[in-house]
Design a protein around this motif. Structure first.
Motif, PDB file in Angstrom:
ATOM      1  N   SER A   1       0.835  -1.190   0.000  1.00  0.00           N
ATOM      2  CA  SER A   1       0.000   0.000   0.000  1.00  0.00           C
ATOM      3  C   SER A   1       0.873   1.244   0.000  1.00  0.00           C
TER       4      SER A   1
ATOM      5  N   TRP B   1      -6.064  13.115  -4.074  1.00  0.00           N
ATOM      6  CA  TRP B   1      -7.332  12.433  -4.348  1.00  0.00           C
ATOM      7  C   TRP B   1      -8.380  13.416  -4.878  1.00  0.00           C
TER       8      TRP B   1
ATOM      9  N   PRO C   1      -7.762   6.532 -11.001  1.00  0.00           N
ATOM     10  CA  PRO C   1      -7.943   5.757  -9.772  1.00  0.00           C
ATOM     11  C   PRO C   1      -9.336   5.894  -9.159  1.00  0.00           C
TER      12      PRO C   1
ATOM     13  N   TRP D   1     -11.635   2.769  -8.198  1.00  0.00           N
ATOM     14  CA  TRP D   1     -12.147   2.622  -6.844  1.00  0.00           C
ATOM     15  C   TRP D   1     -13.665   2.435  -6.864  1.00  0.00           C
ATOM     16  N   ARG D   2     -14.356   3.234  -7.668  1.00  0.00           N
ATOM     17  CA  ARG D   2     -15.816   3.137  -7.745  1.00  0.00           C
ATOM     18  C   ARG D   2     -16.261   1.794  -8.328  1.00  0.00           C
TER      19      ARG D   2
ATOM     20  N   LEU E   1      -9.957  -1.047  -7.013  1.00  0.00           N
ATOM     21  CA  LEU E   1      -8.890  -0.387  -6.271  1.00  0.00           C
ATOM     22  C   LEU E   1      -9.418  -0.170  -4.858  1.00  0.00           C
ATOM     23  N   ALA E   2      -8.633  -0.494  -3.882  1.00  0.00           N
ATOM     24  CA  ALA E   2      -9.068  -0.352  -2.491  1.00  0.00           C
ATOM     25  C   ALA E   2      -8.402   0.847  -1.850  1.00  0.00           C
ATOM     26  N   LEU E   3      -9.146   1.520  -1.020  1.00  0.00           N
ATOM     27  CA  LEU E   3      -8.607   2.599  -0.206  1.00  0.00           C
ATOM     28  C   LEU E   3      -8.649   2.147   1.235  1.00  0.00           C
TER      29      LEU E   3
END
Length: 128
Positions: free
Chosen positions: A54, A62, A98, A102-103, A107-109
């Motif tokens: 990570s 962002w 990104p 993510w949506r 991709l993980a936050l």
């Protein structure tokens, strides 16, 4: 466009507050695979580690990525991940858009800690 430009002998004043490190016109779509929006805002995330793990992204970075995703900026936001920068640098990831990834759940936050500072008392306040 970042202030790091001076480290590499590039003239001009950079700005680390833009939310990205480079601007690039990807005329042929070789970086992004996209030809209708060739202007790219590139954020480089590098580490001396050779382990893919990570990495942090600032709220400002962002926000710029979200602006690109929403069309508020006519650009693609791209994160380039580089490992082993002090030994044998290797680009391991080129992450185009990104926010979209993510949506889409690709991709993980991870939530990181925030720094909280309480308001300082006004002069004369008697807070215990």
């Amino acid at each position: 466009v970042s202030d790091s430009r001076r480290k590499y002998g590039i003239d001009g004043k950079g700005d680390d507050g833009l939310g990205y490190d480079f601007e690039y016109t990807d005329v042929e779509g070789k970086l992004t695979g996209i030809t209708d929006q060739p202007h790219c805002l590139i954020e480089v995330k590098s580490t001396t580690s050779t382990q893919d793990e990570s990495f942090p992204i600032t709220a400002n970075e962002w926000t710029v990525a979200e602006q690109c995703y929403k069309g508020l900026r006519k650009a693609q936001y791209v994160i380039v991940r580089v490992l082993g920068v002090k030994s044998a640098p290797v680009i391991t990831d080129v992450i185009v858009d990104p926010v979209r990834l993510w949506r889409e759940g690709k991709l993980a936050l991870e939530n990181s800690d925030f720094i909280v500072r309480t308001a300082l008392p006004e002069p004369g306040d008697k807070k215990g």
